[in-house]
Motif scaffolding. Structure first.
Motif, PDB file in Angstrom:
ATOM      1  N   VAL A 198       0.838  -1.197   0.000  1.00 14.98           N
ATOM      2  CA  VAL A 198       0.000   0.000   0.000  1.00 14.98           C
ATOM      3  C   VAL A 198       0.872   1.245   0.000  1.00 14.98           C
ATOM      4  O   VAL A 198       0.613   2.213  -0.722  1.00 14.98           O
ATOM      5  CB  VAL A 198      -0.950  -0.001   1.217  1.00 14.98           C
ATOM      6  CG1 VAL A 198      -1.793   1.268   1.243  1.00 14.98           C
ATOM      7  CG2 VAL A 198      -1.852  -1.227   1.186  1.00 14.98           C
ATOM      8  N   ARG A 199       1.938   1.220   0.789  1.00 18.23           N
ATOM      9  CA  ARG A 199       2.855   2.357   0.804  1.00 18.23           C
ATOM     10  C   ARG A 199       3.544   2.520  -0.544  1.00 18.23           C
ATOM     11  O   ARG A 199       3.805   3.645  -0.994  1.00 18.23           O
ATOM     12  CB  ARG A 199       3.874   2.186   1.934  1.00 18.23           C
ATOM     13  CG  ARG A 199       3.280   2.419   3.324  1.00 18.23           C
ATOM     14  CD  ARG A 199       4.341   2.461   4.400  1.00 18.23           C
ATOM     15  NE  ARG A 199       4.813   1.130   4.746  1.00 18.23           N
ATOM     16  CZ  ARG A 199       4.301   0.390   5.746  1.00 18.23           C
ATOM     17  NH1 ARG A 199       3.301   0.867   6.476  1.00 18.23           N
ATOM     18  NH2 ARG A 199       4.792  -0.791   6.015  1.00 18.23           N
ATOM     19  N   ALA A 205       1.200   4.340  -2.881  1.00 21.76           N
ATOM     20  CA  ALA A 205       1.182   5.772  -2.589  1.00 21.76           C
ATOM     21  C   ALA A 205       2.449   6.449  -3.085  1.00 21.76           C
ATOM     22  O   ALA A 205       2.402   7.549  -3.651  1.00 21.76           O
ATOM     23  CB  ALA A 205       1.012   5.991  -1.086  1.00 21.76           C
ATOM     24  N   VAL A 242      -6.628   2.125   5.593  1.00 23.09           N
ATOM     25  CA  VAL A 242      -5.783   2.849   4.639  1.00 23.09           C
ATOM     26  C   VAL A 242      -5.102   4.032   5.317  1.00 23.09           C
ATOM     27  O   VAL A 242      -3.895   4.268   5.136  1.00 23.09           O
ATOM     28  CB  VAL A 242      -6.610   3.335   3.429  1.00 23.09           C
ATOM     29  CG1 VAL A 242      -5.757   4.226   2.521  1.00 23.09           C
ATOM     30  CG2 VAL A 242      -7.150   2.149   2.646  1.00 23.09           C
ATOM     31  N   THR A 248      -1.107   4.737   5.348  1.00 24.19           N
ATOM     32  CA  THR A 248      -0.598   5.806   4.474  1.00 24.19           C
ATOM     33  C   THR A 248      -0.591   7.180   5.122  1.00 24.19           C
ATOM     34  O   THR A 248       0.108   8.088   4.641  1.00 24.19           O
ATOM     35  CB  THR A 248      -1.443   5.905   3.200  1.00 24.19           C
ATOM     36  OG1 THR A 248      -2.772   6.350   3.537  1.00 24.19           O
ATOM     37  CG2 THR A 248      -1.516   4.565   2.482  1.00 24.19           C
TER      38      THR A 248
END
Length: 268
Positions: free
Chosen positions: A111-112, A115, A150, A154
């Protein structure tokens, strides 16, 4: 003769009415009214920068350019790095509607990475329960926990919700509005959950995509090998073919710019 003509006219009218009823059922079966990206662009925020996309020729304004938003549901998964590598190769930014349980919380580094590469990370809820089939308290919990997962990873709180299977209602929309979220469905569906045939997935998307389109694909592993496993191989062909047709890929928020997503709206 007259009797026969009346019968034929009656049958014709019945057929028309049946088709109209069917059309109304299809348009209203999910219990919501949708807003197009073009209409969304009229809702310009009083302050703050518009989320315009950056393309090879500079800033992309979707009021003038031929834009399309590529979205992925249900990840991240072990296939996410492959998808990210393809998107980077084609200089495309996508919107990922993630699942909190067993995905965001299991693959936080992915997820990072999303981003860090400039992709938009939103929520598909916590555990993919169908929101139209659960209680108000459960709806709120699913949305809130998916959104918060999330944000925990993030540092950015999602403002866009994709209701699982695109199923929403006045109740779901009201809760989303109360939580400050807009919903996003789609206009082009590869149905990659039904087939492993990458060529077929590509064909479906190319046939359905129009300017201001929102494309649905899935970032997920299917252990039964029934679907999803053809998605990664389909992505390069989808991107290259649409770029050849003059499309610019943007995130959902960029597709709506200079408008901003309005809580309680359903964008399609």
């Amino acid at each position: 003769m007259r009797s026969t003509a009346r019968v034929r006219r009656g049958r014709g009218l019945a057929a028309v009415l049946a088709m109209a009823a069917l059309a109304l059922g299809v348009s209203g079966c999910d219990g919501y009214d949708s807003t197009s990206p073009a209409s969304a662009r009229k809702h310009v925020a009083a302050s703050g920068p518009a989320a315009f996309a950056k393309g090879p020729q500079g800033t992309v304004d979707c009021r003038k350019a031929k834009c399309v938003a590529l979205t992925f549901d249900a990840g991240p998964s072990v296939r996410t790095p492959q998808i990210l590598a393809i998107l980077a190769r084609y200089h495309v930014h996508a919107t990922f509607f993630t699942l909190g349980k067993n995905h965001v919380m299991v693959h936080p580094q992915m997820v990072r990475d999303m981003a860090a590469q400039g992709h938009e990370i939103e929520t598909l809820t916590w555990s993919h329960q169908i929101l139209t089939k659960i209680s108000k308290a459960e709806i709120r919990k699913e949305i809130t926990e998916g959104r918060d997962a999330v944000q925990k990873v993030t540092g950015v709180r999602p403002t866009l919700l994709r209701p699982p299977q695109g199923r929403t209602s006045d109740t779901v929309t009201a809760i989303a509005k109360d939580l400050g979220m807009a919903e996003v469905v789609w206009s082009a569906n590869g149905a990659d959950y039904k087939t492993t045939d990458s060529a077929l997935i590509t064909k479906r998307i190319l046939a359905q995509t129009k300017p201001d389109g929102i494309i649905l694909l899935h970032d997920l592993v299917d252990p039964t090998n029934v679907g999803y496993n053809g998605t990664v191989a389909a992505v390069p062909g989808i991107i290259s073919a649409l770029q050849a047709r003059g499309y610019t890929f943007v995130t959902v928020s960029q597709l709506l710019a200079p408008g901003t997503p309005q809580p309680g709206k359903v964008y399609k």
